[in-house]
Design a protein around this motif. Structure first.
Motif, PDB file in Angstrom:
ATOM      1  N   ASN A   1     -58.029 -45.112 -19.459  1.00  0.00           N
ATOM      2  CA  ASN A   1     -57.848 -46.448 -20.037  1.00  0.00           C
ATOM      3  C   ASN A   1     -58.913 -46.756 -21.086  1.00  0.00           C
ATOM      4  O   ASN A   1     -58.667 -47.497 -22.039  1.00  0.00           O
ATOM      5  CB  ASN A   1     -57.884 -47.516 -18.946  1.00  0.00           C
ATOM      6  N   TYR A   2     -60.117 -46.196 -20.914  1.00  0.00           N
ATOM      7  CA  TYR A   2     -61.174 -46.463 -21.883  1.00  0.00           C
ATOM      8  C   TYR A   2     -60.839 -45.861 -23.241  1.00  0.00           C
ATOM      9  O   TYR A   2     -61.254 -46.381 -24.280  1.00  0.00           O
ATOM     10  CB  TYR A   2     -62.502 -45.915 -21.380  1.00  0.00           C
ATOM     11  N   ALA A   3     -60.103 -44.762 -23.245  1.00  0.00           N
ATOM     12  CA  ALA A   3     -59.657 -44.163 -24.507  1.00  0.00           C
ATOM     13  C   ALA A   3     -58.360 -44.810 -24.977  1.00  0.00           C
ATOM     14  O   ALA A   3     -58.136 -44.984 -26.174  1.00  0.00           O
ATOM     15  CB  ALA A   3     -59.470 -42.669 -24.343  1.00  0.00           C
ATOM     16  N   GLU A   4     -57.500 -45.177 -24.015  1.00  0.00           N
ATOM     17  CA  GLU A   4     -56.220 -45.802 -24.358  1.00  0.00           C
ATOM     18  C   GLU A   4     -56.427 -47.150 -25.053  1.00  0.00           C
ATOM     19  O   GLU A   4     -55.691 -47.505 -25.969  1.00  0.00           O
ATOM     20  CB  GLU A   4     -55.377 -46.000 -23.095  1.00  0.00           C
ATOM     21  N   TYR A   5     -57.433 -47.902 -24.610  1.00  0.00           N
ATOM     22  CA  TYR A   5     -57.695 -49.222 -25.174  1.00  0.00           C
ATOM     23  C   TYR A   5     -58.912 -49.210 -26.103  1.00  0.00           C
ATOM     24  O   TYR A   5     -59.631 -50.202 -26.238  1.00  0.00           O
ATOM     25  CB  TYR A   5     -57.909 -50.242 -24.057  1.00  0.00           C
TER      26      TYR A   5
ATOM     27  N   TYR B   1     -61.654 -48.104 -39.721  1.00  0.00           N
ATOM     28  CA  TYR B   1     -61.655 -48.418 -38.292  1.00  0.00           C
ATOM     29  C   TYR B   1     -60.262 -48.262 -37.696  1.00  0.00           C
ATOM     30  O   TYR B   1     -60.087 -47.655 -36.631  1.00  0.00           O
ATOM     31  CB  TYR B   1     -62.168 -49.842 -38.077  1.00  0.00           C
ATOM     32  N   ILE B   2     -59.276 -48.804 -38.385  1.00  0.00           N
ATOM     33  CA  ILE B   2     -57.896 -48.725 -37.895  1.00  0.00           C
ATOM     34  C   ILE B   2     -57.433 -47.275 -37.840  1.00  0.00           C
ATOM     35  O   ILE B   2     -56.836 -46.828 -36.845  1.00  0.00           O
ATOM     36  CB  ILE B   2     -56.963 -49.558 -38.791  1.00  0.00           C
ATOM     37  N   ILE B   3     -57.712 -46.531 -38.913  1.00  0.00           N
ATOM     38  CA  ILE B   3     -57.303 -45.120 -38.960  1.00  0.00           C
ATOM     39  C   ILE B   3     -57.983 -44.329 -37.846  1.00  0.00           C
ATOM     40  O   ILE B   3     -57.343 -43.509 -37.168  1.00  0.00           O
ATOM     41  CB  ILE B   3     -57.635 -44.511 -40.337  1.00  0.00           C
ATOM     42  N   TYR B   4     -59.271 -44.585 -37.644  1.00  0.00           N
ATOM     43  CA  TYR B   4     -59.984 -43.876 -36.576  1.00  0.00           C
ATOM     44  C   TYR B   4     -59.347 -44.154 -35.218  1.00  0.00           C
ATOM     45  O   TYR B   4     -59.068 -43.220 -34.451  1.00  0.00           O
ATOM     46  CB  TYR B   4     -61.456 -44.291 -36.538  1.00  0.00           C
ATOM     47  N   CYS B   5     -59.130 -45.429 -34.903  1.00  0.00           N
ATOM     48  CA  CYS B   5     -58.589 -45.797 -33.592  1.00  0.00           C
ATOM     49  C   CYS B   5     -57.201 -45.197 -33.375  1.00  0.00           C
ATOM     50  O   CYS B   5     -56.892 -44.709 -32.275  1.00  0.00           O
ATOM     51  CB  CYS B   5     -58.533 -47.316 -33.454  1.00  0.00           C
ATOM     52  N   VAL B   6     -56.367 -45.235 -34.410  1.00  0.00           N
ATOM     53  CA  VAL B   6     -55.005 -44.699 -34.284  1.00  0.00           C
ATOM     54  C   VAL B   6     -55.040 -43.189 -34.061  1.00  0.00           C
ATOM     55  O   VAL B   6     -54.374 -42.657 -33.158  1.00  0.00           O
ATOM     56  CB  VAL B   6     -54.164 -45.043 -35.529  1.00  0.00           C
ATOM     57  N   ILE B   7     -55.807 -42.489 -34.880  1.00  0.00           N
ATOM     58  CA  ILE B   7     -55.861 -41.020 -34.775  1.00  0.00           C
ATOM     59  C   ILE B   7     -56.514 -40.592 -33.468  1.00  0.00           C
ATOM     60  O   ILE B   7     -56.036 -39.669 -32.792  1.00  0.00           O
ATOM     61  CB  ILE B   7     -56.619 -40.433 -35.979  1.00  0.00           C
TER      62      ILE B   7
END
Length: 264
Positions: A181-185, A134-140
């Motif tokens: 913002n929906y992609a930024e957050y 999850y973390i890797i997905y969100c960061v990438i």
């Protein structure tokens, strides 16, 4: 790959893809009525996690279908700014989502060094990998979205969208949202997808459905062979016992016949 295994893999991935696409499309279509959020993943994390665990890198095949289902469902949202965010012309979002989900393929490195089913037997190891995914997905996804929209990682994208609402007097009021913002957050908006992944993986694990398919087939074959050997040995044991008992009965009958003849 064996033809029967290949056929099994195709059917398995097809089922996972169809289920994932339906659920993703429905959630992105209706989630705006429940939450002020536009997640990029809801069931995709769970579906890809299962597929990679079962079929390694072949499990990445459903990704483009899941991404397009998310976009398709959101595109038909009745809330205008959600529909605009999930637009098919928003290629930056589509590509960043796809690349982010492809990163789940890194799980294969862990599964290669250790048996997949051995790792999945431990709920804590399984959940740790899922949270890391999850973390890797969100960061990438965040990084590539910024690169695609602004050209660098330090600038915040600005994609204004103007929409109109009615005030208490019934007058039309102009509003504006920054769709980026929906992609930024996304790290916050995608938490529902993480919750789905955690609950779903635990349920499937308890039912024995979360495993490496090849390892499971091999283990099942070994178990069947062991059971067959046991049954064969058990049959021989019974046969030898019956033969020995028959021999003893024949000898006792002969002795009795001798005794009877001697008495006569």
């Amino acid at each position: 790959m064996n033809k029967s295994v290949l056929k099994y893999m195709v059917i398995d991935l097809l089922v996972l893809t169809v289920i994932g696409c339906i659920l993703e499309g429905l959630v992105s279509r209706f989630i705006g009525f429940l939450l002020d959020a536009a997640p990029t993943i809801t069931f995709s994390l769970l579906i890809v996690f299962i597929a990679v665990a079962r079929w390694k890198l072949w499990g990445l095949i459903p990704i483009p279908f899941l991404v397009m289902s998310t976009i398709l469902g959101g595109h038909f949202s009745e809330i205008s700014y959600y529909a605009a965010f999930y637009s098919f012309s928003n290629w930056q979002l589509i590509l960043s989502m796809t690349i982010g989900l492809l990163a789940i393929g890194l799980n294969v490195i862990l599964f290669r060094n250790h048996k997949t089913n051995k790792i999945l037997k431990s709920p804590w190891k399984m959940l740790l990998i899922l949270v890391a995914d999850y973390i890797i997905y969100c960061v990438i996804q965040f990084m590539f979205y910024r690169l695609f929209t602004t050209g660098n990682l330090t600038s915040v994208a600005n994609i204004p969208f103007i929409y109109y609402t009615k005030d208490e007097s019934g007058n039309s009021v102009e509003n504006m949202k920054n769709l980026a913002n929906y992609a930024e957050y996304g790290f916050m908006y995608n938490l529902f997808g993480l919750a789905v992944g955690v609950v779903g993986s635990l349920v499937l694990r308890s039912q024995g459905a979360l495993n490496n398919a090849i390892e499971k087939l091999i283990d099942d074959k070994k178990q069947r062979e062991a059971e067959l050997e046991y049954m064969k040995s058990f049959g021989k044991f019974n046969f030898s016992d019956e033969s020995e008992e028959k021999t003893q009965n024949d000898e006792s009958n002969k002795i009795e016949e001798k005794q009877d003849s001697s008495e006569q």
